[in-house]
Design a protein around this motif. Sequence first.
Motif, PDB file in Angstrom:
ATOM      1  N   ALA A  44       1.057  -1.365   0.170  1.00 47.67           N
ATOM      2  CA  ALA A  44       0.415   0.351  -0.041  1.00 47.67           C
ATOM      3  C   ALA A  44       1.001   0.874   0.210  1.00 47.67           C
ATOM      4  CB  ALA A  44      -0.974   0.285   1.363  1.00 47.67           C
ATOM      5  N   ARG A  56       2.396   1.930  -3.095  1.00 46.77           N
ATOM      6  CA  ARG A  56       2.154   2.024  -4.175  1.00 46.77           C
ATOM      7  C   ARG A  56       1.232   3.420  -4.234  1.00 46.77           C
ATOM      8  NH1 ARG A  56      -0.935  -1.757  -7.877  1.00 46.77           N
ATOM      9  NH2 ARG A  56      -2.880  -0.180  -9.004  1.00 46.77           N
ATOM     10  N   LYS A  57       0.841   3.832  -2.995  1.00 55.07           N
ATOM     11  CA  LYS A  57       0.711   5.370  -2.971  1.00 55.07           C
ATOM     12  C   LYS A  57       1.543   5.872  -3.242  1.00 55.07           C
ATOM     13  CE  LYS A  57      -2.641   4.081   0.897  1.00 55.07           C
ATOM     14  NZ  LYS A  57      -3.112   4.405   2.264  1.00 55.07           N
ATOM     15  N   PRO A  93      -3.944   4.815  -7.661  1.00 53.52           N
ATOM     16  CA  PRO A  93      -5.048   3.927  -6.712  1.00 53.52           C
ATOM     17  C   PRO A  93      -4.907   3.137  -7.067  1.00 53.52           C
ATOM     18  CG  PRO A  93      -5.501   4.841  -9.313  1.00 53.52           C
ATOM     19  CD  PRO A  93      -3.883   5.098  -8.956  1.00 53.52           C
ATOM     20  N   PRO A  94      -5.763   2.014  -5.977  1.00 49.12           N
ATOM     21  CA  PRO A  94      -5.432   0.916  -6.067  1.00 49.12           C
ATOM     22  C   PRO A  94      -7.253   0.088  -6.965  1.00 49.12           C
ATOM     23  CG  PRO A  94      -7.037   1.878  -4.832  1.00 49.12           C
ATOM     24  CD  PRO A  94      -6.267   3.026  -5.120  1.00 49.12           C
ATOM     25  N   LYS A 150     -12.014  -3.430  -4.774  1.00 47.84           N
ATOM     26  CA  LYS A 150     -11.794  -2.811  -2.802  1.00 47.84           C
ATOM     27  C   LYS A 150     -12.728  -4.226  -2.515  1.00 47.84           C
ATOM     28  CE  LYS A 150     -12.705   1.924  -4.272  1.00 47.84           C
ATOM     29  NZ  LYS A 150     -12.605   2.644  -2.859  1.00 47.84           N
ATOM     30  N   ASP A 195     -10.678   0.316   0.349  1.00 48.57           N
ATOM     31  CA  ASP A 195      -9.680  -0.006  -1.069  1.00 48.57           C
ATOM     32  C   ASP A 195      -8.853  -1.424  -0.575  1.00 48.57           C
ATOM     33  OD1 ASP A 195     -10.203   2.224  -1.885  1.00 48.57           O
ATOM     34  OD2 ASP A 195      -9.167   3.495  -1.067  1.00 48.57           O
ATOM     35  N   TYR A 207      -4.734  -2.797  -2.095  1.00 47.20           N
ATOM     36  CA  TYR A 207      -3.543  -2.117  -2.368  1.00 47.20           C
ATOM     37  C   TYR A 207      -2.748  -3.024  -2.941  1.00 47.20           C
ATOM     38  CZ  TYR A 207      -5.020   2.358  -1.512  1.00 47.20           C
ATOM     39  OH  TYR A 207      -4.730   3.861  -1.160  1.00 47.20           O
ATOM     40  N   THR A 208      -2.617  -3.480  -4.372  1.00 44.79           N
ATOM     41  CA  THR A 208      -1.474  -4.722  -4.846  1.00 44.79           C
ATOM     42  C   THR A 208      -1.582  -4.963  -5.256  1.00 44.79           C
ATOM     43  OG1 THR A 208      -2.347  -7.102  -4.997  1.00 44.79           O
ATOM     44  CG2 THR A 208      -3.830  -5.568  -6.495  1.00 44.79           C
ATOM     45  N   ASP A 217      -2.248  -2.708 -12.802  1.00 40.57           N
ATOM     46  CA  ASP A 217      -3.865  -3.761 -13.373  1.00 40.57           C
ATOM     47  C   ASP A 217      -3.290  -4.790 -14.100  1.00 40.57           C
ATOM     48  OD1 ASP A 217      -6.529  -5.215 -12.818  1.00 40.57           O
ATOM     49  OD2 ASP A 217      -6.033  -4.985 -15.007  1.00 40.57           O
TER      50      ASP A 217
END
Length: 276
Positions: free
Chosen positions: A53, A56-57, A62-63, A66, A72, A74-75, A91
């Motif tokens: 997380a 990614r942030k 963005p995630p 959900k 959210d 985060y992956t 993604d």
Amino acid sequence: MASPAKPIVLYDIAMREPREKTCCSPNPWKARLALNFKGLPNVTKWVPLPEIATVRKGLHLPPVRKFADGTDFYTLPIIEDPNNNSEMVGDSFDIAVYLQKTYPDAGRGDLFPEQTLDFTHDLANILVPLSEWEGKEHPEYARFNASVDAAFSVHVGLGVGNFPFDEASAEATKAEFVRRAGFKSWEDFLLVGEAREKVKSSFRDTLEGLARLFQRDESGPFLLGEKASYADLIVGAWLRMIVVTFPREDWEDVRGWYGGVFGRLHDALDVLAEVK
């Protein structure tokens, strides 16, 4: 765009050393197989699960999913392409679309050749958030991706006991999985005895329709016979997880189901499975 001069960075989830042998997250594997399918130089950046997380942030991504409660998720994977203004895509399906658009003629060519992928699985009541498929490009592939993810996700408990946690973050990772599932402890995930056999039998039954797709072209091992596509990589990525996490005897069973279609697919994709 011509083939890139600099390696594309693939962000994957850090597992136990040696990570090139224990990495088993299916969505990063989809991205890795797609990069290698395209013959694009790439390098892996390993991220401990508790730090995903934050990473990614920090990249301002963005995630893409959900949890059921609306929070959210985060992956990974993420790719960063230094050859294209450091373009980032976060993604696995969007990564494949990006690679096809940006490097259409690279490597083995088209990731998304036209084909019918009539395998579906109920997407309701899945605990793990899945990628959205509606509104995506290549909708036949996007729907197939969601269905395959659902079919495999509900059976990943068969591999929980052998999950190759990174020693440095094992306890934090287990705690996060317990939190996501709403369980009381890690032991709640473990499948033994009759319960395990029931889930394994369900897994075999679930994969019957998928196996039929791979049997329609007897020249195999891919859905289009001797020509691989992103649909093969989707399934192959999940098989990479099974090889690492399932007990050896269970993997041998899976690779032999339905005339060995999954074993042949896994072996045929070895050439694309180099971890860089």
